[in-house]
Design an enzyme around this catalytic site. Structure first.
Site, PDB file in Angstrom:
ATOM      1  N   GLY A  52       0.822  -1.250  -0.016  1.00 35.91           N
ATOM      2  CA  GLY A  52      -0.098   0.105   0.094  1.00 35.91           C
ATOM      3  C   GLY A  52       0.901   1.254   0.096  1.00 35.91           C
ATOM      4  O   GLY A  52       1.941   1.183   0.325  1.00 35.91           O
ATOM      5  N   CYS A  79       5.548  -5.987   1.288  1.00 38.54           N
ATOM      6  CA  CYS A  79       5.822  -4.419   1.336  1.00 38.54           C
ATOM      7  C   CYS A  79       5.282  -4.057   2.584  1.00 38.54           C
ATOM      8  O   CYS A  79       5.790  -4.325   3.622  1.00 38.54           O
ATOM      9  CB  CYS A  79       5.294  -3.985  -0.098  1.00 38.54           C
ATOM     10  SG  CYS A  79       6.351  -2.493  -0.650  1.00 38.54           S
ATOM     11  N   TYR A  80       4.100  -3.040   2.318  1.00 39.13           N
ATOM     12  CA  TYR A  80       3.734  -2.407   3.566  1.00 39.13           C
ATOM     13  C   TYR A  80       3.484  -3.450   4.678  1.00 39.13           C
ATOM     14  O   TYR A  80       3.619  -3.334   6.034  1.00 39.13           O
ATOM     15  CB  TYR A  80       2.412  -1.542   3.143  1.00 39.13           C
ATOM     16  CG  TYR A  80       1.781  -0.980   4.285  1.00 39.13           C
ATOM     17  CD1 TYR A  80       2.110   0.322   4.831  1.00 39.13           C
ATOM     18  CD2 TYR A  80       0.523  -1.653   4.768  1.00 39.13           C
ATOM     19  CE1 TYR A  80       1.578   0.733   5.946  1.00 39.13           C
ATOM     20  CE2 TYR A  80      -0.079  -1.153   5.974  1.00 39.13           C
ATOM     21  CZ  TYR A  80       0.216   0.110   6.459  1.00 39.13           C
ATOM     22  OH  TYR A  80      -0.288   0.753   7.630  1.00 39.13           O
ATOM     23  N   HIS A 165       7.486  -7.525  -4.359  1.00 36.20           N
ATOM     24  CA  HIS A 165       6.218  -7.890  -4.978  1.00 36.20           C
ATOM     25  C   HIS A 165       6.286  -9.417  -5.624  1.00 36.20           C
ATOM     26  O   HIS A 165       6.785  -9.344  -6.798  1.00 36.20           O
ATOM     27  CB  HIS A 165       5.546  -7.004  -5.736  1.00 36.20           C
ATOM     28  CG  HIS A 165       5.048  -5.692  -4.825  1.00 36.20           C
ATOM     29  ND1 HIS A 165       3.685  -5.692  -4.270  1.00 36.20           N
ATOM     30  CD2 HIS A 165       5.605  -4.494  -4.754  1.00 36.20           C
ATOM     31  CE1 HIS A 165       3.681  -4.321  -3.708  1.00 36.20           C
ATOM     32  NE2 HIS A 165       4.853  -3.878  -4.017  1.00 36.20           N
ATOM     33  N   GLU A 167       4.136 -11.278  -6.401  1.00 35.48           N
ATOM     34  CA  GLU A 167       2.891 -11.564  -7.168  1.00 35.48           C
ATOM     35  C   GLU A 167       2.987 -11.200  -8.823  1.00 35.48           C
ATOM     36  O   GLU A 167       2.125 -11.408  -9.649  1.00 35.48           O
ATOM     37  CB  GLU A 167       1.790 -11.034  -6.516  1.00 35.48           C
ATOM     38  CG  GLU A 167       1.655  -9.161  -6.588  1.00 35.48           C
ATOM     39  CD  GLU A 167       2.386  -8.754  -5.204  1.00 35.48           C
ATOM     40  OE1 GLU A 167       2.137  -7.505  -4.989  1.00 35.48           O
ATOM     41  OE2 GLU A 167       3.056  -9.534  -4.757  1.00 35.48           O
ATOM     42  N   SER A 218     -20.573  -6.396 -26.767  1.00 37.06           N
ATOM     43  CA  SER A 218     -19.721  -5.425 -27.616  1.00 37.06           C
ATOM     44  C   SER A 218     -19.126  -6.096 -28.720  1.00 37.06           C
ATOM     45  O   SER A 218     -18.531  -5.706 -29.698  1.00 37.06           O
ATOM     46  CB  SER A 218     -18.523  -4.787 -26.602  1.00 37.06           C
ATOM     47  OG  SER A 218     -17.810  -5.967 -26.149  1.00 37.06           O
ATOM     48  N   GLY A 219     -19.108  -7.536 -28.318  1.00 39.84           N
ATOM     49  CA  GLY A 219     -18.585  -8.414 -29.217  1.00 39.84           C
ATOM     50  C   GLY A 219     -17.144  -8.951 -28.990  1.00 39.84           C
ATOM     51  O   GLY A 219     -16.410  -9.893 -29.685  1.00 39.84           O
ATOM     52  N   GLY A 220     -16.691  -8.345 -27.921  1.00 37.98           N
ATOM     53  CA  GLY A 220     -15.362  -9.058 -27.233  1.00 37.98           C
ATOM     54  C   GLY A 220     -15.763 -10.169 -26.292  1.00 37.98           C
ATOM     55  O   GLY A 220     -16.766 -10.646 -26.377  1.00 37.98           O
ATOM     56  N   VAL A 221     -14.659 -10.836 -25.759  1.00 34.86           N
ATOM     57  CA  VAL A 221     -14.714 -11.926 -25.069  1.00 34.86           C
ATOM     58  C   VAL A 221     -15.400 -11.831 -23.815  1.00 34.86           C
ATOM     59  O   VAL A 221     -16.158 -12.505 -23.424  1.00 34.86           O
ATOM     60  CB  VAL A 221     -13.192 -12.473 -24.870  1.00 34.86           C
ATOM     61  CG1 VAL A 221     -12.362 -11.499 -23.920  1.00 34.86           C
ATOM     62  CG2 VAL A 221     -13.248 -13.943 -24.098  1.00 34.86           C
ATOM     63  N   ASP A 222     -15.169 -10.718 -23.402  1.00 31.38           N
ATOM     64  CA  ASP A 222     -16.004 -10.411 -21.889  1.00 31.38           C
ATOM     65  C   ASP A 222     -17.428 -10.471 -21.944  1.00 31.38           C
ATOM     66  O   ASP A 222     -18.283 -11.271 -21.257  1.00 31.38           O
ATOM     67  CB  ASP A 222     -15.400  -9.281 -21.006  1.00 31.38           C
ATOM     68  CG  ASP A 222     -13.983  -9.118 -21.100  1.00 31.38           C
ATOM     69  OD1 ASP A 222     -13.361 -10.070 -20.920  1.00 31.38           O
ATOM     70  OD2 ASP A 222     -13.538  -7.844 -21.084  1.00 31.38           O
ATOM     71  N   SER A 223     -18.037  -9.536 -22.979  1.00 33.01           N
ATOM     72  CA  SER A 223     -19.423  -9.541 -23.041  1.00 33.01           C
ATOM     73  C   SER A 223     -20.092 -10.668 -23.557  1.00 33.01           C
ATOM     74  O   SER A 223     -21.175 -11.081 -23.137  1.00 33.01           O
ATOM     75  CB  SER A 223     -19.753  -8.255 -23.811  1.00 33.01           C
ATOM     76  OG  SER A 223     -19.467  -8.221 -25.251  1.00 33.01           O
ATOM     77  N   SER A 224     -19.404 -11.301 -24.645  1.00 29.44           N
ATOM     78  CA  SER A 224     -19.654 -12.588 -25.120  1.00 29.44           C
ATOM     79  C   SER A 224     -19.753 -13.731 -24.341  1.00 29.44           C
ATOM     80  O   SER A 224     -20.909 -14.603 -24.256  1.00 29.44           O
ATOM     81  CB  SER A 224     -19.061 -12.906 -26.613  1.00 29.44           C
ATOM     82  OG  SER A 224     -18.822 -11.851 -27.429  1.00 29.44           O
ATOM     83  N   LYS A 366      -8.774 -11.312 -17.008  1.00 27.55           N
ATOM     84  CA  LYS A 366      -9.092 -11.699 -18.497  1.00 27.55           C
ATOM     85  C   LYS A 366      -8.780 -13.059 -18.581  1.00 27.55           C
ATOM     86  O   LYS A 366      -9.423 -13.615 -19.438  1.00 27.55           O
ATOM     87  CB  LYS A 366      -8.146 -10.660 -19.415  1.00 27.55           C
ATOM     88  CG  LYS A 366      -8.247 -10.953 -20.953  1.00 27.55           C
ATOM     89  CD  LYS A 366      -9.721 -10.379 -21.092  1.00 27.55           C
ATOM     90  CE  LYS A 366      -9.888  -9.088 -21.411  1.00 27.55           C
ATOM     91  NZ  LYS A 366     -10.877  -8.480 -21.929  1.00 27.55           N
TER      92      LYS A 366
END
Length: 510
Positions: A52, A79-80, A165, A167, A218-224, A366
C-alpha cells in the site's frame, strides 16, 4: 477454505489473489480493516497483508482489525504488510536512505518461503520505507545491496514478510514463494475453471431470481462470455443488446452480428451513432469522454428496456483491472489506492440508473474469463480476441472527436490489426492498438509538401494487464506497417511506435 488477502491499497493486491487461484487455491480480497468476524466467515487457512502507499508510522496508517493477527494461522506481509508485521511485533520502520523502485537482485535468500528456489532471484521493489530493527523472534532471510532487510521470518509463529512483490511477473520466481506459503497454510488446491463457472451461475441465479436481464454486447470476449454464462443461468430471461455508438473498428458491427447470432444469442442491434457523436462533439478531456459515453450507454439501454422490457437488471462484463484502476478495487473507499482513470463499465453511471447491476466477472482477470469462455464453448476467434475498450476509438483519438478523425483511425487500425494477423504476430501480443494524435508535422510525398497527422502504434505483452511490456515487434514488420499506413491513409504522414511499459504508462493512451 480460503486464503484471505487484506487490501491496504496496493495496485497489485488483486494479482496476489490471481496467483493463488492459478496455483489452485481459492482466495478472496477483503478491505484492510475488515472485522474479525467478516474474515472468519471466509473460513481462512492463511492471511496476506498487502502492500500500500501509506507508511506504517503515519498516524492514519491503515491496520487490520483487533484480533486478526492473534489468529493461529500463517500470515504473509508484502511490502507495507511486512513493515506492519515488523512494527506491531516491536521492530522499527523508517524512511529508507535510498528508495528502491524496479528490479533488484537478492544477494542472499533462505528460509521456508524460499524453499526449492535456486539460482539468481530477481525481485520487483517499490518502497520508500525499510525495516531498520527486527522484532524479537524474527530473522532476516533475504537481502539486497540497498535493502539489508528484504525478507523476514518467524518460523515458530508462522509469520513471514517480503519487502518486494512476489505476485508480479517482474519477480519471475515469486510464484514459488506464494506456493510455499500455501503449503505452510495447508491450503486445498482445488480451485478450477469448472468451479468458477458453477459458482458464478449459482451467484447469478441468487441475485437475479425470477428477474429479467438486459446485457450490453460489444463482441469482445468479456461480454460474449457473459452472454453465454447468463444464458446458462437464466435462459430466455436474458436479452442481449449491441449498441453501435459509431466508435467501433472498421466493419465491427457486421462481425459481431455474424459471430453471435449463430450461437443462439438473442441479439438486438441498435444504431445510436448520431446520439453518441453529438454528445461527444467538441469534448477533448478523456475523463469527460468516458463519462459521456457511460451516460449515453445507459440512456440507450433504458430506451431498449422500454421496447423489450420490462427488465430488472443490467449486466456488464466489468473485470477487476477496470475496478482497481478506477480507485480502490475490492478494498474500500479508505484503502488509499490511487485513481488512475475511470472506466466505461465502472464510471459515468447516472445516479438515477433504472436497473440493478449484475457484474459476475467483477472479481476476475481476463485470463480467467477466457478459461470460462472455453468451457462455455465460445469459438477461439472470439475467445482469444484482444481487449477493446468500451468507449471504443473515442479514447484512441487524442482531443476532440470528428467523423473525419474516426474514419482515419478506423483505416489505420484495420491495417495494423490485419497486418499482425497476416504476419502471425497477433496471438503473440496481448493487446494492440493505433492512436490518432493531434500532432501534425511536415512531410513530403512525391514532390509535394504535406502537413498531416501522426499516428502511434502500440502493442503489449502481459498475462494480467496490471503490468505489461511493450511488444518487440520485428523492424521489418513495423516498416511494412508504416509504409502501408502512409500510402493508404493519405491523412497520415508519420508513424511512431510506443515502447513504454506499464508502469509507468497505461496500455491505452487515455
Amino acid at each position: 477454505m480460503s486464503v484471505v488477502i487484506l487490501d491496504f491499497g496496493s495496485q497489485y493486491t488483486r494479482l496476489i489473489a490471481r496467483r493463488f487461484r492459478e496455483l489452485g487455491a481459492y482466495s478472496v480480497i477483503l478491505p484492510g480493516n475488515a472485522s474479525l468476524s467478516r474474515i472468519q466467515q471466509e473460513n481462512p487457512v492463511g492471511i496476506v497483508l498487502s502492500g500500500g502507499p501509506s507508511s506504517v508510522y503515519d498516524e492514519a496508517a491503515p491496520r487490520p482489525a483487533e484480533g486478526v493477527l492473534e489468529l493461529e494461522m500463517p500470515v504473509l506481509g508484502i511490502c507495507y504488510g511486512m513493515q506492519f508485521l515488523a512494527q506491531q511485533a516491536g521492530g522499527d520502520v523508517k524512511r529508507a536512505g535510498k528508495r528502491e523502485y524496479g528490479k533488484a537482485d537478492l544477494t542472499r535468500y533462505g528460509g521456508q518461503l524460499f524453499e526449492g528456489v535456486q539460482g539468481e532471484f530477481v525481485a520487483w521493489m517499490s518502497h520508500s520505507d525499510s525495516v531498520t530493527r527486527l522484532p524479537e523472534g524474527y530473522e532476516v532471510v533475504a537481502e539486497t545491496d540497498d535493502t539489508p532487510v528484504t525478507a523476514i521470518e518467524n518460523a515458530s509463529a508462522r509469520r513471514y514478510g517480503v519487502q518486494f512483490h512476489p505476485e508480479v511477473v517482474h519477480t519471475p520466481k515469486g510464484t514459488q514463494l506464494l506456493l510455499n506459503f500455501l503449503k505452510i497454510c495447508a491450503a486445498p488446491l482445488d480451485w478450477t475453471a469448472e468451479h468458477i463457472v458453477d459458482e458464478l451461475v449459482e451467484d447469478v441465479r441468487k441475485q437475479v431470481g425470477e428477474g429479467r436481464v438486459l446485457l450490453a454486447i460489444s463482441g469482445g470476449v468479456d461480454s460474449s462470455t457473459l452472454g453465454l454464462l447468463l444464458a446458462r443461468a437464466i435462459g430466455d430471461r436474458l436479452t442481449a443488446v449491441f449498441i453501435d455508438h459509431g466508435l467501433l473498428r472498421l466493419g465491427e458491427r457486421e462481425q459481431v452480428e455474424a459471430a453471435l447470432r449463430p450461437l443462439g444469442v438473442h441479439l438486438v442491434t441498435v444504431d445510436a451513432r448520431e446520439e453518441f457523436l453529438g454528445a461527444l462533439a467538441g469534448v477533448s478531456d478523456p475523463e469527460q469522454k468516458r463519462k459521456i459515453i457511460g451516460r449515453e450507454f445507459i440512456r440507450a439501454f433504458e430506451r431498449e428496456a422500454r421496447t423489450y422490457g420490462p427488465f430488472d437488471f443490467l449486466a456488464q462484463g466489468t473485470l477487476y483491472p477496470d475496478v482497481i484502476e478506477s480507485a480502490g478495487g475490492l478494498a474500500s473507499d479508505k484503502s488509499g489506492a490511487a485513481n488512475i482513470k475511470s472506466h466505461h463499465n465502472v464510471g459515468g453511471l447516472p445516479d438515477d440508473l433504472a436497473f440493478k447491476l449484475v457484474e459476475p466477472f467483477r472479481t476476475l482477470f481476463k485470463d480467467e474469463v477466457r478459461q470460462i469462455a472455453r468451457l462455455l464453448g465460445l469459438p477461439d476467434h472470439i475467445r482469444m480476441r484482444h481487449p477493446f475498450p468500451g468507449p471504443g476509438l473515442a479514447i484512441r483519438i487524442l482531443g476532440d472527436i470528428t467523423p473525419e478523425k474516426l474514419d482515419i483511425l478506423q483505416r489505420v487500425d484495420d491495417i495494423f490489426i490485419s497486418g499482425l494477423r497476416e504476419f502471425g504476430l497477433y496471438d503473440g501480443c496481448s493487446q494492440a492498438l493505433a492512436v490518432l494524435t493531434p500532432i501534425r508535422s511536415v512531410g513530403v510525398m512525391g514532390d509535394e509538401r504535406t502537413y498531416s497527422y501522426t499516428t502511434a502504434l502500440r502493442a503489449v505483452a502481459t498475462d494480467d494487464f496490471m503490468t505489461a511490456e511493450w511488444a518487440r515487434l520485428p523492424y521489418d514488420f513495423l516498416a511494412t506497417m508504416s509504409n502501408r499506413i502512409v500510402n493508404q491513409v493519405h491523412e497520415i504522414n508519420r508513424v511512431v511506435y510506443d515502447i513504454t511499459g506499464k508502469p509507468p504508462a497505461t496500455i491505452e493512451w487515455e
